[in-house]
Motif scaffolding. Sequence first.
Motif, PDB file in Angstrom:
ATOM      1  N   PRO A  12       0.799  -1.228   0.000  1.00 50.24           N
ATOM      2  CA  PRO A  12       0.000   0.000   0.000  1.00 50.24           C
ATOM      3  C   PRO A  12       0.830   1.277   0.000  1.00 50.24           C
ATOM      4  N   GLY A  13       2.036   1.227   0.571  1.00 48.10           N
ATOM      5  CA  GLY A  13       2.848   2.451   0.595  1.00 48.10           C
ATOM      6  C   GLY A  13       3.280   2.926  -0.764  1.00 48.10           C
ATOM      7  N   THR A  14       3.193   2.048  -1.780  1.00 49.15           N
ATOM      8  CA  THR A  14       3.578   2.445  -3.136  1.00 49.15           C
ATOM      9  C   THR A  14       2.392   2.958  -3.952  1.00 49.15           C
ATOM     10  N   CYS A  15       1.210   2.881  -3.359  1.00 48.18           N
ATOM     11  CA  CYS A  15       0.000   3.276  -4.108  1.00 48.18           C
ATOM     12  C   CYS A  15      -0.098   4.796  -4.233  1.00 48.18           C
ATOM     13  N   PRO A  16      -0.711   5.292  -5.336  1.00 49.40           N
ATOM     14  CA  PRO A  16      -0.954   6.733  -5.465  1.00 49.40           C
ATOM     15  C   PRO A  16      -1.993   7.196  -4.437  1.00 49.40           C
ATOM     16  N   THR A  17      -1.972   8.494  -4.165  1.00 52.10           N
ATOM     17  CA  THR A  17      -2.927   9.073  -3.231  1.00 52.10           C
ATOM     18  C   THR A  17      -3.721  10.172  -3.939  1.00 52.10           C
ATOM     19  N   ALA A  18      -4.814  10.597  -3.284  1.00 51.44           N
ATOM     20  CA  ALA A  18      -5.618  11.679  -3.859  1.00 51.44           C
ATOM     21  C   ALA A  18      -4.806  12.959  -3.964  1.00 51.44           C
ATOM     22  N   ALA A  19      -3.865  13.134  -3.044  1.00 56.90           N
ATOM     23  CA  ALA A  19      -3.049  14.352  -3.049  1.00 56.90           C
ATOM     24  C   ALA A  19      -2.098  14.397  -4.224  1.00 56.90           C
ATOM     25  N   THR A  20      -1.667  13.178  -4.681  1.00 55.29           N
ATOM     26  CA  THR A  20      -0.718  13.148  -5.808  1.00 55.29           C
ATOM     27  C   THR A  20      -1.436  13.003  -7.149  1.00 55.29           C
ATOM     28  N   CYS A  21      -2.744  12.702  -7.120  1.00 54.57           N
ATOM     29  CA  CYS A  21      -3.509  12.505  -8.362  1.00 54.57           C
ATOM     30  C   CYS A  21      -4.134  13.831  -8.771  1.00 54.57           C
ATOM     31  N   VAL A  22      -3.323  14.704  -9.300  1.00 53.45           N
ATOM     32  CA  VAL A  22      -3.743  16.070  -9.628  1.00 53.45           C
ATOM     33  C   VAL A  22      -3.637  16.291 -11.131  1.00 53.45           C
ATOM     34  N   GLY A  23      -4.685  16.823 -11.726  1.00 49.52           N
ATOM     35  CA  GLY A  23      -4.659  17.127 -13.143  1.00 49.52           C
ATOM     36  C   GLY A  23      -3.727  18.283 -13.472  1.00 49.52           C
ATOM     37  N   ASP A  24      -3.343  18.389 -14.753  1.00 54.27           N
ATOM     38  CA  ASP A  24      -2.497  19.481 -15.216  1.00 54.27           C
ATOM     39  C   ASP A  24      -2.995  19.963 -16.575  1.00 54.27           C
ATOM     40  N   GLY A  25      -2.173  20.757 -17.223  1.00 58.24           N
ATOM     41  CA  GLY A  25      -2.618  21.354 -18.483  1.00 58.24           C
ATOM     42  C   GLY A  25      -2.946  20.351 -19.558  1.00 58.24           C
ATOM     43  N   ASN A  26      -2.312  19.183 -19.542  1.00 60.06           N
ATOM     44  CA  ASN A  26      -2.510  18.215 -20.611  1.00 60.06           C
ATOM     45  C   ASN A  26      -3.354  17.022 -20.202  1.00 60.06           C
ATOM     46  N   ASN A  27      -3.623  16.855 -18.895  1.00 56.01           N
ATOM     47  CA  ASN A  27      -4.302  15.649 -18.439  1.00 56.01           C
ATOM     48  C   ASN A  27      -5.373  15.973 -17.402  1.00 56.01           C
ATOM     49  N   ILE A  28      -6.448  15.153 -17.447  1.00 52.40           N
ATOM     50  CA  ILE A  28      -7.478  15.173 -16.406  1.00 52.40           C
ATOM     51  C   ILE A  28      -7.296  13.894 -15.598  1.00 52.40           C
ATOM     52  N   ARG A  29      -7.031  14.019 -14.316  1.00 51.84           N
ATOM     53  CA  ARG A  29      -6.749  12.853 -13.474  1.00 51.84           C
ATOM     54  C   ARG A  29      -7.841  12.700 -12.418  1.00 51.84           C
ATOM     55  N   THR A  30      -8.244  11.396 -12.187  1.00 49.50           N
ATOM     56  CA  THR A  30      -9.274  11.085 -11.203  1.00 49.50           C
ATOM     57  C   THR A  30      -8.793   9.966 -10.302  1.00 49.50           C
ATOM     58  N   PHE A  31      -8.837  10.177  -8.997  1.00 46.30           N
ATOM     59  CA  PHE A  31      -8.376   9.174  -8.038  1.00 46.30           C
ATOM     60  C   PHE A  31      -9.530   8.239  -7.684  1.00 46.30           C
ATOM     61  N   VAL A  32      -9.295   6.898  -7.774  1.00 40.63           N
ATOM     62  CA  VAL A  32     -10.281   5.891  -7.403  1.00 40.63           C
ATOM     63  C   VAL A  32      -9.601   4.807  -6.575  1.00 40.63           C
ATOM     64  N   GLY A  33     -10.421   3.975  -5.934  1.00 39.19           N
ATOM     65  CA  GLY A  33      -9.880   2.890  -5.117  1.00 39.19           C
ATOM     66  C   GLY A  33      -9.295   3.386  -3.815  1.00 39.19           C
ATOM     67  N   ALA A  34      -8.464   2.518  -3.193  1.00 37.43           N
ATOM     68  CA  ALA A  34      -7.850   2.868  -1.917  1.00 37.43           C
ATOM     69  C   ALA A  34      -6.523   2.158  -1.780  1.00 37.43           C
ATOM     70  N   ALA A  35      -5.577   2.783  -1.118  1.00 36.63           N
ATOM     71  CA  ALA A  35      -4.268   2.161  -0.891  1.00 36.63           C
ATOM     72  C   ALA A  35      -4.404   0.971   0.031  1.00 36.63           C
ATOM     73  N   ALA A  36      -5.351   1.025   0.966  1.00 34.47           N
ATOM     74  CA  ALA A  36      -5.503  -0.059   1.936  1.00 34.47           C
ATOM     75  C   ALA A  36      -5.899  -1.364   1.266  1.00 34.47           C
ATOM     76  N   THR A  37      -6.516  -1.305   0.111  1.00 28.91           N
ATOM     77  CA  THR A  37      -6.913  -2.519  -0.608  1.00 28.91           C
ATOM     78  C   THR A  37      -6.068  -2.730  -1.854  1.00 28.91           C
ATOM     79  N   CYS A  38      -5.020  -1.973  -1.985  1.00 33.28           N
ATOM     80  CA  CYS A  38      -4.068  -2.112  -3.091  1.00 33.28           C
ATOM     81  C   CYS A  38      -4.733  -1.945  -4.463  1.00 33.28           C
ATOM     82  N   ASN A  39      -5.852  -1.230  -4.517  1.00 32.80           N
ATOM     83  CA  ASN A  39      -6.486  -0.970  -5.822  1.00 32.80           C
ATOM     84  C   ASN A  39      -6.596   0.525  -6.110  1.00 32.80           C
ATOM     85  N   ALA A  40      -5.814   1.317  -5.395  1.00 32.45           N
ATOM     86  CA  ALA A  40      -5.819   2.758  -5.670  1.00 32.45           C
ATOM     87  C   ALA A  40      -5.185   3.012  -7.028  1.00 32.45           C
ATOM     88  N   ARG A  41      -5.803   3.829  -7.779  1.00 35.17           N
ATOM     89  CA  ARG A  41      -5.215   4.196  -9.066  1.00 35.17           C
ATOM     90  C   ARG A  41      -5.612   5.626  -9.428  1.00 35.17           C
TER      91      ARG A  41
END
Length: 612
Positions: A259-288
């Motif tokens: 789980p420590g390697t999973c992305p978080t909502a804080a790091t899943c931030v959109g930018d000028g070229n991409n729209i990013r959406t955080f789903v899942g959870a690190a606790a279940t190893c399905n965060a993406r």
Amino acid sequence: MMRLGLLGAMLVGATAVAGCGDKSDANLIHVVIDATKLSPTERMVITSLSVRVTGDRVPVDHTYPIGNQLADGETSFPYYPGIDSGILVFRVGVNDVNGTELSWTERAAEVGGEVRIELQLGAQYDGGVGEVDGGEVDGGDMCAGAACGVDDGCCASGCTPTTDRDCNGCGNGRLETGETCDPPGSCLSCDDMNTCTVDTMTGSAAACTLLCSHTPKTCNATATDQCCPMGCTAATDMDCAGCGNGTIDTGLGETCDPPGTCPTAATCVGDGNNIRTFVGAAATCNARCNTVARPCSNVSDTFCPSACTAVTDVDCAGCGNGRIEGTESCDPPASCPTAASCVSDANSIRTYSGTAATCTARCTAMTRPCSRTDDGFCPTGCTAVTDINCPGCGNNVVEPMLNETCDGNCPTCPTTGGCFAGSTGSAATCNLVCGAGKTTCDRTAKDGCCVFQGVNMGCSSDGRLFPQDVDCVATSWQVYPWGQRIGHVVYPAGGCTTVRIFGMPPGSYSITTCFTGTDTVRGNPRIESVIDNLNNTYPDAINRDCTEPTAVPNIARYMCTGGQACTGNNSGGFQTRAGTSYLDVRICSDDGAAGDVPLNVFYNAAASPNPG
């Protein structure tokens, strides 16, 4: 209320279905049908009423027979709306036995109030929707002549919600009772991009009733569904089986492990070229962090994707976004000046620079100066002396070096008869000079000239005291000192004053601002025009300067220095036309300064001029 009647019973039944109301007295609307203005015979003509109710959750639109319910002049019914507050519009049409609508009346009522509808025959309508007052709404018809597509609060006949936003229903862009979205294109997708919910759709976007529900998934120990719900473990949910073992098991829906390697909502931030959406959870190893490319858009989202330009994305800086920025002088390019439109003229030198394609096109203008170098233009204000392209004659400047004697102020010399004898030059070449004035009396033939030789002198009509001239109508020439008897003529700087001289019987006249030794003068005037009461003009009578020897004032030894004006340089003045009773003499500043000058009228006439 007098009675419910068949109409009321049928409408109550209709509204119970149409409005889905609970028949609560809190929102009950009392509807009164008032036929007291109709005669008993007129009431018998009415066989049915067409009732339309708009503004409710479900509209009512029915035709009801009324029998003899209007015999007493009034009937009423309760209406239970399907909304708790607001205003409903009742349109009641009066129909004959053939079902033809004879007239209609429209009223509006607030939920919980009362509406009285007065029936009439022979009128298109009797009122309309007005202000609410104590639950009753009255006023003029605000929707007469309304058209589709006009934002005027009216749903005109034949319009739909998609053609007129004032019509209730799906497509008008307004959320109304029973709707979840409007217009249909604004209805959201039911996919919340969360694999831990079951997305369910009811209704439809086409009906503006689309409704999404997202039910959290539960532990599933028999199959993988890419979700390990909160509280589940590997023992209760197949997707939780491997989380934390450091191995990404895609078959169990893992996207990261541990789980420590999973992305978080804080790091899943959109930018000028991409729209990013955080789903899942690190606790279940399905965060993406789901990523999709940000498209170019003409709707501002504060981002300018790298593949977009100012033409394709409103948030991109540069030429084409419709905003003037930085070094731009115009935007969009279609609004930029062109080289074809940036053309110099006589008064301006225009220079084109930049391009429309880069939004830097400019047309810079500067005043064209007078020049002795040939550039093909004569700027306004320049003359032949200051600009080689300006012609000499016709610029309203008398230029002696060009042998001009007049320019814009040339006299009109008589070609035959009168007090002048010929002329030299022409007004077209600005060197016109009128010939010498006549000085002898003519007792045999009329030539339009009663020669002036001095006050109480000159030619006369009878030849007793002075030589006879058949053009004279009095025994001698006289002078009326207007300035001494009436007052000086005062004109403003750069302006004019008009003096009206009455008592102008047929005869010969000369009007001057020249003066005697007892008068004073201030200014340099000119006589602009002389017009009589018949609107006749006397262009031959106009002159700026009385110093020429043939001028009547000069012959009379009046002081004519300083540029004083007189009517003509004719030694016989000018003759008034038949029917003349007064002259309007317009005196103006000839040098731009104000003036205060006397006025003297020389005349050979049967009577003296007078102030009127």
